[in-house]
Enzyme design. Structure first.
Site, PDB file in Angstrom:
ATOM      1  N   SER A 249       0.816  -1.211   0.000  1.00  0.00           N
ATOM      2  CA  SER A 249       0.000   0.000   0.000  1.00  0.00           C
ATOM      3  C   SER A 249       0.856   1.270   0.000  1.00  0.00           C
ATOM      4  CB  SER A 249      -0.947  -0.059   1.197  1.00  0.00           C
ATOM      5  OG  SER A 249      -2.104   0.658   0.888  1.00  0.00           O
ATOM      6  N   LYS A 253       4.204   2.051  -2.330  1.00  0.00           N
ATOM      7  CA  LYS A 253       4.598   3.226  -3.128  1.00  0.00           C
ATOM      8  C   LYS A 253       6.058   3.545  -2.799  1.00  0.00           C
ATOM      9  CE  LYS A 253       0.001   5.205  -1.907  1.00  0.00           C
ATOM     10  NZ  LYS A 253      -1.016   4.608  -2.695  1.00  0.00           N
ATOM     11  N   TRP A 340     -10.040   0.509  -4.910  1.00  0.00           N
ATOM     12  CA  TRP A 340      -9.411   1.796  -4.580  1.00  0.00           C
ATOM     13  C   TRP A 340      -7.984   1.880  -5.151  1.00  0.00           C
ATOM     14  CZ3 TRP A 340     -11.020   6.348  -3.522  1.00  0.00           C
ATOM     15  CH2 TRP A 340     -10.292   7.269  -2.756  1.00  0.00           C
ATOM     16  N   HIS A 391      -7.699  -5.692   0.308  1.00  0.00           N
ATOM     17  CA  HIS A 391      -6.445  -4.935   0.426  1.00  0.00           C
ATOM     18  C   HIS A 391      -5.690  -5.420   1.659  1.00  0.00           C
ATOM     19  CE1 HIS A 391      -4.087  -1.273  -0.183  1.00  0.00           C
ATOM     20  NE2 HIS A 391      -4.187  -1.002   1.094  1.00  0.00           N
TER      21      HIS A 391
HETATM   22  C1  GCU Z   1      -5.369   4.818   1.863  1.00  0.00           C
HETATM   23  C2  GCU Z   1      -4.780   5.585   0.698  1.00  0.00           C
HETATM   24  C3  GCU Z   1      -3.989   4.670  -0.244  1.00  0.00           C
HETATM   25  C4  GCU Z   1      -2.999   3.859   0.538  1.00  0.00           C
HETATM   26  C5  GCU Z   1      -3.694   3.135   1.665  1.00  0.00           C
HETATM   27  C6  GCU Z   1      -2.777   2.351   2.592  1.00  0.00           C
HETATM   28  O1  GCU Z   1      -6.384   3.977   1.406  1.00  0.00           O
HETATM   29  O2  GCU Z   1      -5.821   6.245   0.028  1.00  0.00           O
HETATM   30  O3  GCU Z   1      -3.325   5.435  -1.234  1.00  0.00           O
HETATM   31  O4  GCU Z   1      -2.319   2.972  -0.311  1.00  0.00           O
HETATM   32  O5  GCU Z   1      -4.364   4.068   2.489  1.00  0.00           O
HETATM   33  O6  GCU Z   1      -1.616   2.670   2.733  1.00  0.00           O
HETATM   34  O7  GCU Z   1      -3.278   1.406   3.215  1.00  0.00           O
END
Ligand code: GCU
Length: 413
Positions: A249, A253, A340, A391
């Site tokens: 997540s 990144k 998402w 997720h």
């Molecule tokens: C939120 C955010 C995402 C990210 C996520 C996470 O949902 O919008 O961009 O990847 O958190 O880190 O769990």
């Protein structure tokens, strides 16, 4: 047949995002001044540096160009970690710059056998190294931690109650059993995940005014991963040529951005990294730039906000981030219920990064069609799966990462 007919039932039919051939993605092989890249030499000398620079300028920001020092101290070695199956090392990575200092803990688990040095997975976690495994030797961070009533984290301070609560995301015994070492770092030890005006974490080490291109928290996490790598490079139990950087997540990144910049990472893994990670921004599916920049104003450079609602004006898109990893092995994973993060957009980045791999001499044959759920694909240096479920990081994901790492790390031996 048009692209749409040929792929009826595919993601862009269902969610009405632009079909891949109408996304107007920047061409990986044409420089910003219009020069056509046809050789590996030109790629390395011209295109790769300008893509890297464009991501610094427009997305993640730049690390200050100031001197810093890194030192390490191995504070504790547990010869009987994981019930005697591993050796656990607790390491302090000590950073200093401009007369200031900042430390973070790296916890390393290596198989207890004589087969080292070991290929190693390095990853950041969300709540502290002690949440990764119940082993009582793993230190608890005193850094700011997100409150979480389920984990009994109140007042932003973790304690013994949360020991091991995230163990399901880090199958340490299995990783060790498959012959890998595992290194973990708490993301909040590098930079706490809130909008503090960039006065804490590693940002605080560096002085000077901030501007539109200054680094945010994802840039700081990626930089911290490279400092963790500085340590791993000189640990004799770690095979320095076989370190994989992995993240989930927001930390996925960071793993991608670290892997893109730091070519010492031999393999890069993105788990459900979504917007600002693996997912193509021009798809405008799931999380959009205005969402991410609005909800997490501290993650990216301020300059990234100018593309809110104007994704098509971005000089880069995330397939170009993937191309920076070439020719090293790269694995992207998605989850079926994770709209998402735009699973198909995550896959398309890999698909559209292929010209870079091919130019550098690696055959890859990923097709435009989104692979089926729970049917991993791997072609040349690239791997992908979309698993059922939400997720998260699961045992299934890890088994695939290790299969992929087996393929690339062991084949070279
Ligand atoms: C939120 C955010 C995402 C990210 C996520 C996470 O949902 O919008 O961009 O990847 O958190 O880190 O769990």
């Amino acid at each position: 047949m048009t692209g749409r007919d040929a792929t009826a039932g595919n993601a862009w039919e269902a969610d009405r995002t632009p079909p891949p051939d109408e996304m107007n993605l920047p061409d990986i092989m044409t420089t910003f001044s219009g020069y056509n890249i046809t050789t590996g030499t030109d790629w390395a000398a011209k295109r790769r540096p300008e893509i890297l620079n464009a991501f610094q300028a427009n997305v993640y920001g730049r690390v200050p160009k100031q001197d810093y020092q890194v030192k390490f101290s191995v504070d504790n070695i547990d010869e009987d970690a994981l019930e005697g199956k591993a050796i656990g090392k607790s390491v302090t990575v000590m950073l200093s710059a401009n007369g200031k200092s900042h430390n973070f803990n790296l916890y390393l688990l290596v198989p207890k056998s004589d087969k080292g040095p070991y290929p190693t997975f390095l990853g950041l976690n969300f709540y502290g190294n002690h949440t990764v495994h119940a082993d009582s030797d793993i230190p608890i961070s005193s850094s700011w931690t997100p409150n979480n009533s389920q984990f009994c984290v109140f007042d932003h301070q973790a304690d013994e109650v949360s020991r091991g609560v995230r163990a399901y995301r880090w199958p340490a015994e299995r990783i060790i059993q498959r012959g890998y070492a595992l290194a973990v770092v708490y993301s909040g030890d590098i930079d706490p995940d809130f909008d503090d005006g960039f006065t804490n974490g590693v940002h605080a080490l560096f002085s000077g005014e901030r501007d539109n291109q200054s680094w945010g928290t994802i840039g700081a996490w990626a930089w911290g991963l490279s400092r963790a790598m500085d340590y791993l490079m000189q640990d004799e139990d770690v095979d320095r040529n076989k370190v994989a950087v992995m993240g989930h997540s927001r930390l996925g990144k960071a793993a991608l951005w670290a892997g893109a910049q730091d070519e010492r990472f031999a393999l890069v893994i993105s788990n459900d990294s979504g917007c600002g990670g693996a997912a193509i921004s021009r798809r405008k599916s799931g999380e959009r730039l205005k969402d991410i920049n609005g909800n997490f104003p501290h993650w990216f450079a301020r300059s990234f906000r100018q593309y809110n609602g104007k994704e098509e004006t971005l000089p880069v898109d995330q397939h170009m981030l993937m191309s920076l990893v070439a020719p090293r092995p790269l694995y992207v994973a998605s989850a079926q219920q994770d709209d998402w993060a735009d699973p198909y957009g995550e896959y398309l980045s890999l698909y559209f990064a292929q010209p870079a791999y091919r130019l550098l001499g690696y055959r890859t044959r990923l097709g435009l069609q989104h692979p089926k759920v729970n049917e991993p694909v791997s072609s040349g240096q690239l791997g992908y799966h979309i698993r059922s479920g939400r997720h998260d990081v699961t045992r299934y994901d890890w088994e695939r990462y290790m299969d992929f790492a087996d393929l690339h790390f062991h084949a070279e031996k």
